[in-house]
Design a protein around this motif. Structure first.
Motif, mmCIF file in Angstrom:
data_model
loop_
_atom_site.group_PDB
_atom_site.id
_atom_site.type_symbol
_atom_site.label_atom_id
_atom_site.label_comp_id
_atom_site.label_asym_id
_atom_site.label_seq_id
_atom_site.Cartn_x
_atom_site.Cartn_y
_atom_site.Cartn_z
ATOM 1 N N THR A 1 -1.826 1.890 17.520
ATOM 2 C CA THR A 1 -0.836 0.840 17.778
ATOM 3 C C THR A 1 -0.600 0.611 19.267
ATOM 4 O O THR A 1 -0.527 -0.525 19.722
ATOM 5 C CB THR A 1 0.500 1.200 17.104
ATOM 6 O OG1 THR A 1 0.262 1.418 15.718
ATOM 7 C CG2 THR A 1 1.509 0.096 17.268
ATOM 8 N N GLN B 1 -3.139 -1.633 21.106
ATOM 9 C CA GLN B 1 -3.024 -3.023 20.662
ATOM 10 C C GLN B 1 -1.856 -3.719 21.346
ATOM 11 O O GLN B 1 -1.996 -4.821 21.871
ATOM 12 C CB GLN B 1 -2.831 -3.090 19.151
ATOM 13 C CG GLN B 1 -4.046 -2.715 18.356
ATOM 14 C CD GLN B 1 -3.765 -2.689 16.866
ATOM 15 O OE1 GLN B 1 -2.636 -2.869 16.425
ATOM 16 N NE2 GLN B 1 -4.793 -2.467 16.084
ATOM 17 N N ILE B 2 -0.718 -3.081 21.316
ATOM 18 C CA ILE B 2 0.481 -3.663 21.931
ATOM 19 C C ILE B 2 0.275 -3.805 23.436
ATOM 20 O O ILE B 2 0.594 -4.839 24.026
ATOM 21 C CB ILE B 2 1.724 -2.815 21.613
ATOM 22 C CG1 ILE B 2 2.024 -2.878 20.123
ATOM 23 C CG2 ILE B 2 2.930 -3.293 22.416
ATOM 24 C CD1 ILE B 2 3.112 -1.930 19.673
ATOM 25 N N VAL C 1 0.154 6.018 16.172
ATOM 26 C CA VAL C 1 0.524 5.574 17.512
ATOM 27 C C VAL C 1 -0.730 5.371 18.364
ATOM 28 O O VAL C 1 -0.788 4.441 19.165
ATOM 29 C CB VAL C 1 1.475 6.592 18.177
ATOM 30 C CG1 VAL C 1 1.746 6.230 19.619
ATOM 31 C CG2 VAL C 1 2.774 6.670 17.408
ATOM 32 N N VAL D 1 6.263 2.529 13.065
ATOM 33 C CA VAL D 1 5.130 1.758 12.556
ATOM 34 C C VAL D 1 4.380 2.571 11.518
ATOM 35 O O VAL D 1 4.461 3.788 11.493
ATOM 36 C CB VAL D 1 4.159 1.347 13.694
ATOM 37 C CG1 VAL D 1 4.838 0.410 14.654
ATOM 38 C CG2 VAL D 1 3.628 2.554 14.409
ATOM 39 N N ARG D 2 3.649 1.870 10.642
ATOM 40 C CA ARG D 2 2.894 2.562 9.602
ATOM 41 C C ARG D 2 1.572 3.115 10.114
ATOM 42 O O ARG D 2 1.034 4.045 9.555
ATOM 43 C CB ARG D 2 2.634 1.605 8.441
ATOM 44 C CG ARG D 2 3.885 1.360 7.652
ATOM 45 C CD ARG D 2 3.607 0.445 6.478
ATOM 46 N NE ARG D 2 4.693 -0.529 6.486
ATOM 47 C CZ ARG D 2 4.590 -1.790 6.229
ATOM 48 N NH1 ARG D 2 3.448 -2.299 5.878
ATOM 49 N NH2 ARG D 2 5.627 -2.577 6.285
ATOM 50 N N SER D 3 1.015 2.508 11.145
ATOM 51 C CA SER D 3 -0.247 2.991 11.678
ATOM 52 C C SER D 3 -0.011 4.067 12.726
ATOM 53 O O SER D 3 1.067 4.157 13.282
ATOM 54 C CB SER D 3 -1.064 1.875 12.310
ATOM 55 O OG SER D 3 -0.431 0.676 12.367
ATOM 56 N N SER E 1 3.729 -3.722 13.139
ATOM 57 C CA SER E 1 2.395 -3.093 13.052
ATOM 58 C C SER E 1 2.316 -2.106 11.922
ATOM 59 O O SER E 1 3.187 -1.454 11.539
ATOM 60 C CB SER E 1 2.061 -2.394 14.358
ATOM 61 O OG SER E 1 1.954 -3.342 15.385
ATOM 62 N N GLY F 1 2.128 8.837 11.673
ATOM 63 C CA GLY F 1 2.868 7.742 12.283
ATOM 64 C C GLY F 1 4.117 8.229 12.994
ATOM 65 O O GLY F 1 4.599 9.329 12.788
ATOM 66 N N GLU G 1 6.272 -6.513 17.874
ATOM 67 C CA GLU G 1 4.930 -5.987 17.597
ATOM 68 C C GLU G 1 5.003 -4.571 17.045
ATOM 69 O O GLU G 1 4.306 -4.213 16.105
ATOM 70 C CB GLU G 1 4.082 -5.989 18.865
ATOM 71 C CG GLU G 1 3.448 -7.300 19.178
ATOM 72 C CD GLU G 1 2.317 -7.645 18.236
ATOM 73 O OE1 GLU G 1 1.579 -6.763 17.777
ATOM 74 O OE2 GLU G 1 2.169 -8.841 17.951
ATOM 75 N N ALA G 2 5.852 -3.747 17.648
ATOM 76 C CA ALA G 2 5.952 -2.355 17.221
ATOM 77 C C ALA G 2 6.530 -2.248 15.809
ATOM 78 O O ALA G 2 6.100 -1.408 15.021
ATOM 79 C CB ALA G 2 6.834 -1.578 18.193
#
Length: 55
Positions: free
Chosen positions: A13, A16-17, A10, A6-8, A55, A2, A51-52
């Motif tokens: 993420t 998605q964003i 990049v 964010v935990r997921s 996520s 990560g 969002e960032a």
């Protein structure tokens, strides 16, 4: 791995964003009265930050 924000990863993420912003921008841009409004830009920026961080 990560980015710390964010935990997921990049790589998961960012698409998605990007897709959500592209969709929102496309809808808002289809209305001529929103194209020059400063709040449209601030809406997209604030939503990106939210969002960032969620996520």
């Amino acid at each position: 791995m990560g980015s710390g924000l964010v935990r997921s990863p990049v790589s998961a993420t960012l698409p998605q964003i990007s897709s959500r912003l592209y969709l929102t921008w496309g809808i808002l841009w289809s209305f001529p009265e929103t194209q020059s409004h400063v709040l449209v830009s601030s809406l997209l920026i604030s939503w990106s930050i939210t969002e960032a961080s969620l996520s």
